[in-house]
Design an enzyme around this catalytic site. Structure first.
Site, short mmCIF file in Angstrom:
data_model
loop_
_atom_site.label_atom_id
_atom_site.label_comp_id
_atom_site.label_asym_id
_atom_site.label_seq_id
_atom_site.Cartn_x
_atom_site.Cartn_y
_atom_site.Cartn_z
N SER A 132 52.11 30.72 34.12
CA SER A 132 50.90 30.75 34.94
C SER A 132 49.91 31.71 34.31
O SER A 132 50.30 32.67 33.62
CB SER A 132 51.23 31.23 36.36
N TYR A 145 55.41 37.24 41.53
CA TYR A 145 55.19 35.98 40.81
C TYR A 145 54.54 36.26 39.46
O TYR A 145 54.95 35.72 38.43
CB TYR A 145 54.28 35.08 41.66
#
Length: 255
Positions: A132, A145
């Site tokens: 990401s 995350y």
């Protein structure tokens, strides 16, 4: 463009929905076999496994490889967020980190261990990890995350070096703002912290955030990420390995 992967076999972990499902569909459109591993099992060419359970995941991968008759491309597209919003990081309880790290990072390592024995000795192949942009910019939106995805980028580089001698290319793909369940959970958590009068619909929030963080000022799509994924599996990408590629509208550049 002929990608030259017709007849190849691919496994996509987390391929039941979201970007993973789009990648499965893209492989199928190129004439590949595409097996799916996810938590629920999705029918057809699929297996059920929790990526945190190495034995369970290996068993699912082994079964799919046996069914397909081999494995050429491995894609890790599983992921989860904490469901919390940082600002600062201690707004996310320490106990919420473990599962996020286990799924996004340790799960990817488990998958690599499960796939490598099926891929070596052929002189070619590819492995792709969905990371990401959060893993590159230290996003405060979801610190666990973000940290897990940063670790995944680093692991992809390690794996790329180790597998180069086998002709297996390893890369990380970083989506930006894509309409997925994880992205929607970020919106949900962010709105919960606001007074009701200041809350935005998902559409309003997405438009404003894209304009703020991305030079292109628009959503990225699952299909755009999938197109990059199958390109990286093709012979056209035979000299691309150890790279982190962004489909992000310029977000990382902008940051």
């Amino acid at each position: 463009m002929d990608l030259g992967i017709k007849g190849h076999a691919a496994i996509v972990v987390g391929g039941a929905k979201g970007i993973g499902r789009a990648i499965v569909d893209a492989f199928l459109a190129e004439g590949c076999q595409a097996g799916v591993v996810d938590l629920e099992g999705s029918g057809g060419l699929s297996g059920k496994a929790d990526v945190r359970d190495f034995g369970q995941l290996t068993e699912a991968v082994d079964a799919l490889v046996a069914e397909m008759g081999g494995l050429d491309h491995a894609v890790f597209a599983a992921g989860m967020g904490s469901g919390k919003v940082g600002f600062p990081f201690w707004n996310v309880p320490a106990e919420d980190w473990a599962d996020v790290l286990q799924v996004n990072l340790v799960g990817a390592v488990n998958f690599a261990y499960a796939c490598v024995p099926h891929m070596t000795g052929k002189g070619e192949g590819s492995m792709l990890f969905l990371s990401s942009v959060a893993g590159q910019i230290g996003s405060q939106t979801d610190p666990p995350y973000s940290a897990a995805k940063a670790g995944l980028i680093n692991f992809a580089k390690c794996a790329a070096r180790d597998l180069a001698k086998e002709g297996i290319r390893v890369n990380a793909l970083c989506p930006g703002m894509v309409q997925t369940d994880i992205n929607r959970s970020v919106w949900t958590a962010s709105q919960a912290k606001l007074p009701e009068a200041e809350r935005q619909s998902y559409e309003e929030w997405g438009i404003e955030k894209n304009r703020k963080i991305s030079p292109m000022g628009r959503w990225q799509t699952k299909e755009e990420c999938a197109a990059m994924a199958v390109f990286l599996a093709s012979s056209h990408a035979r000299n691309i390995t150890g790279q982190t590629l962004n489909v992000d509208g310029g977000q990382v550049m902008h940051s």
